[in-house]
Design an enzyme around this catalytic site. Structure first.
Site, mmCIF file in Angstrom:
data_model
loop_
_atom_site.group_PDB
_atom_site.id
_atom_site.type_symbol
_atom_site.label_atom_id
_atom_site.label_comp_id
_atom_site.label_asym_id
_atom_site.label_seq_id
_atom_site.Cartn_x
_atom_site.Cartn_y
_atom_site.Cartn_z
ATOM 1 N N ASP A 84 5.106 20.044 7.585
ATOM 2 C CA ASP A 84 5.933 20.760 7.702
ATOM 3 C C ASP A 84 7.223 20.466 6.727
ATOM 4 O OD1 ASP A 84 6.634 19.200 9.589
ATOM 5 O OD2 ASP A 84 7.787 20.654 10.547
ATOM 6 N N LEU A 85 7.923 19.284 6.963
ATOM 7 C CA LEU A 85 8.977 19.114 6.038
ATOM 8 C C LEU A 85 8.742 18.911 4.609
ATOM 9 C CD1 LEU A 85 10.490 16.588 8.783
ATOM 10 C CD2 LEU A 85 11.505 18.585 8.052
ATOM 11 N N ARG B 59 0.085 15.196 12.971
ATOM 12 C CA ARG B 59 1.143 14.551 11.574
ATOM 13 C C ARG B 59 1.073 15.407 10.815
ATOM 14 N NH1 ARG B 59 -0.593 8.610 9.873
ATOM 15 N NH2 ARG B 59 1.370 8.679 8.711
ATOM 16 N N PRO B 60 2.366 16.356 10.917
ATOM 17 C CA PRO B 60 2.386 17.599 10.333
ATOM 18 C C PRO B 60 3.114 17.267 8.894
ATOM 19 C CG PRO B 60 4.403 17.119 11.958
ATOM 20 C CD PRO B 60 3.210 16.027 12.197
ATOM 21 N N ARG C 2 -4.623 10.948 4.473
ATOM 22 C CA ARG C 2 -3.566 11.723 4.897
ATOM 23 C C ARG C 2 -2.748 11.576 3.541
ATOM 24 N NH1 ARG C 2 1.085 11.757 6.411
ATOM 25 N NH2 ARG C 2 1.932 13.661 7.411
ATOM 26 N N ARG D 249 -8.583 -0.233 4.810
ATOM 27 C CA ARG D 249 -7.729 0.777 4.199
ATOM 28 C C ARG D 249 -6.503 0.029 4.066
ATOM 29 N NH1 ARG D 249 -5.837 4.549 8.320
ATOM 30 N NH2 ARG D 249 -4.497 4.806 6.582
ATOM 31 N N CYS E 32 -4.679 12.878 13.369
ATOM 32 C CA CYS E 32 -5.595 11.579 13.214
ATOM 33 C C CYS E 32 -5.048 10.921 14.536
ATOM 34 C CB CYS E 32 -4.788 11.067 11.847
ATOM 35 S SG CYS E 32 -3.176 10.241 12.328
ATOM 36 N N LYS F 207 0.878 -1.172 0.037
ATOM 37 C CA LYS F 207 -0.041 0.082 0.083
ATOM 38 C C LYS F 207 1.004 1.164 -0.052
ATOM 39 C CE LYS F 207 -1.763 1.877 4.045
ATOM 40 N NZ LYS F 207 -1.285 2.912 4.411
ATOM 41 N N ASN F 208 1.965 1.215 0.778
ATOM 42 C CA ASN F 208 2.788 2.407 1.178
ATOM 43 C C ASN F 208 3.587 2.891 -0.111
ATOM 44 O OD1 ASN F 208 1.412 2.901 3.522
ATOM 45 N ND2 ASN F 208 3.134 2.325 4.572
ATOM 46 N N ASP G 283 5.045 0.323 12.124
ATOM 47 C CA ASP G 283 3.554 -0.012 11.429
ATOM 48 C C ASP G 283 3.605 -1.615 12.136
ATOM 49 O OD1 ASP G 283 2.967 2.455 10.223
ATOM 50 O OD2 ASP G 283 3.471 1.513 8.210
#
Ligand code: UD1
Length: 419
Positions: free
Chosen positions: A123-124, A120-121, A91, A398, A115, A22-23, A306
């Site tokens: 910013d990076l 879970r920013p 996300r 999911r 979440c 998935k990822n 995970d």
């Protein structure tokens, strides 16, 4: 809303075929936005997160065709604004930002909300785009990014929790079409980043160093269509190995890449299980003695966050005291309260779970709170006495393709109830 009933105590045995990752698949599907030509991606798992990504791509104007694990995408003419209603559901939608910037020099996407596994920013990701010359503006819950002159630069992806996986992919996808050379420092080393880089290279991108802390990308004028097969899902494979472990039986996961799983098979061996890799398969068998573990989640190649919830379920049934520390998402412990409802003895101290193993869990109604937490509850249900009722199973859909059917093929007794 579906629920899953796990009837505990059934012996598992046999072999299970692992799906595509998935990822890996999510950013790879997003990367097809980088070319007008048609791309064919195979071994795409049938999951709700994948469905959301394909819906976003369709809404952006892509032609999407899907047939049994194969997805064909042609992004001939695309829009640069993704609809809130779909983006907010997942996300990982943020990974359309990089390709939209690379190709169209602009993108507007809703900011992902918090979440259950904590803040879970992104910013990076945004700092990375700014380093490439983009102007980022946040208003009305959307992030709008303009990059008329995208140019190569030094970009850092280091955070206090390690690197960022989707952030590394996002910057890589923008940089492949930027002018000049980009160097990503502190890049995520996950196999999913390497898989994305391999797809981009197949499309004509110039990328070196994927899988290390430093990735160098030399921008090209345009990319072309390509075919790609997604790598096996190492987290699904790890979850099924723990299913074998927790039920104390022999289970084989097939169509996997054992090298991607050493951070999971290592601790399982240490806990006393007999692990045998053989080609693209791994077999787990109970050993003579089981031991408690000390585990720390860290970015790849360390033990993955995970797999933390699933290992907590296993350690909850392993004699002795185990200590599990979550370093990537320090608040990712929603499964602990539910495991305790099943009789687990776990003391949460900040981002560390101190687990005192019990010999048997007992079935109870429990609530799935996120994807991996739900998997942990199903695994716990395999070992528990009686019936475990896992509610809100949309979380599990999911990220696990037919987990109930696959476990039943191994001998479990799991029912899915429509409510
Ligand atoms: C990906 C995986 C997810 C996995 C996670 C960590 C996908 C679709 N999801 O998520 O399953 O649990 O990697 O292995 O691939 N961070 C920042 N700023 C940022 C981005 C991240 O501080 O801009 C922090 C996060 O809060 C977290 C850490 O960095 O503490 C790692 O997050 P990240 O690697 O970005 O996770 P994702 O890529 O979203």
């Amino acid at each position: 809303m579906d629920k899953i009933l796990v009837h505990g105590g059934h012996r598992l045995s046999g072999s299970v075929k692992i799906s595509g990752s998935k990822n890996s698949a999510l950013p790879i599907l997003a990367a097809t936005l980088l070319t007008r030509e048609s791309c064919t991606i195979s071994r795409v798992p049938d999951l709700s997160d994948i469905h959301y990504m394909l819906t976003i791509l369709s809404e952006l104007g892509c032609e999407v065709e899907r047939a049994s694990g194969m997805v064909q995408i042609k992004a001939e003419k695309i829009k640069t604004q993704a609809p809130y209603e779909i983006v907010r559901k997942m996300r990982a939608s943020v990974c359309i930002l990089g390709p939209l910037l690379g190709r169209e020099h602009e993108a507007t996407v809703s900011l992902p909300g918090g979440c259950v596994i904590g803040d879970r920013p992104i910013d990076l990701h945004l700092q990375g785009f700014e380093a490439l010359g983009a102007a980022v503006r946040v208003s009305g819950g959307n992030v709008k990014i303009l990059a008329p002159n995208l140019r190569g630069a030094m970009v850092s992806m280091r955070s206090k929790f390690g690197s960022t996986v989707l952030g590394t992919g996002n910057v890589m996808m923008a940089a492949v079409l930027a002018d000049g050379t980009t160097v990503i420092d502190g890049a995520a080393e996950e196999p999913e980043v390497v898989d994305l880089a391999n797809f981009l290279i197949a499309m004509g991108a110039k990328i070196e160093g994927a899988g290390t802390r430093k990735i160098t990308i030399e921008g090209v004028k345009e990319l072309h269509g390509a075919e790609h097969e997604v790598i096996p899902d190492r987290i699904e494979a790890g979850t099924f190995l723990v299913a074998g472990a927790i039920s104390g039986t022999e289970v084989t996961v097939s169509r996997v890449t054992p090298a991607h799983l050493t951070a999971v098979t290592g601790p399982l061996s240490e806990a006393g299980f007999d692990i045998k890799p053989n080609g693209n398969q791994i077999t787990i068998r109970p050993g003579t003695k089981r031991s408690a573990l000390k585990l720390d989640t860290v970015p790849y190649p360390g033990f993955p966050t995970d797999m933390q919830a699933q290992m907590c379920a296993l350690l909850a049934t392993t004699e002795g005291i185990s200590v599990v520390t979550e370093n990537v998402f320090p608040q990712r412990f929603m499964h602990i309260a539910e495991l305790k409802r099943m009789g687990a003895s776990i003391d949460l101290q900040g981002s560390t779970a101190v687990i005192r193993g019990v010999s048997q869990l007992s079935g109870a109604p429990v609530m799935a709170s996120d994807l991996r937490a739900s998997a942990a509850l199903v695994l716990a249900g395999l070992q528990a006495d009686g019936v475990t009722e896992v509610n809100r199973v949309y979380h599990i859909d999911r990220g696990y393709e037919s987990i109930d059917e696959k476990l039943n093929e191994l001998g479990a007794r799991i029912e899915r109830v429509k409510t």
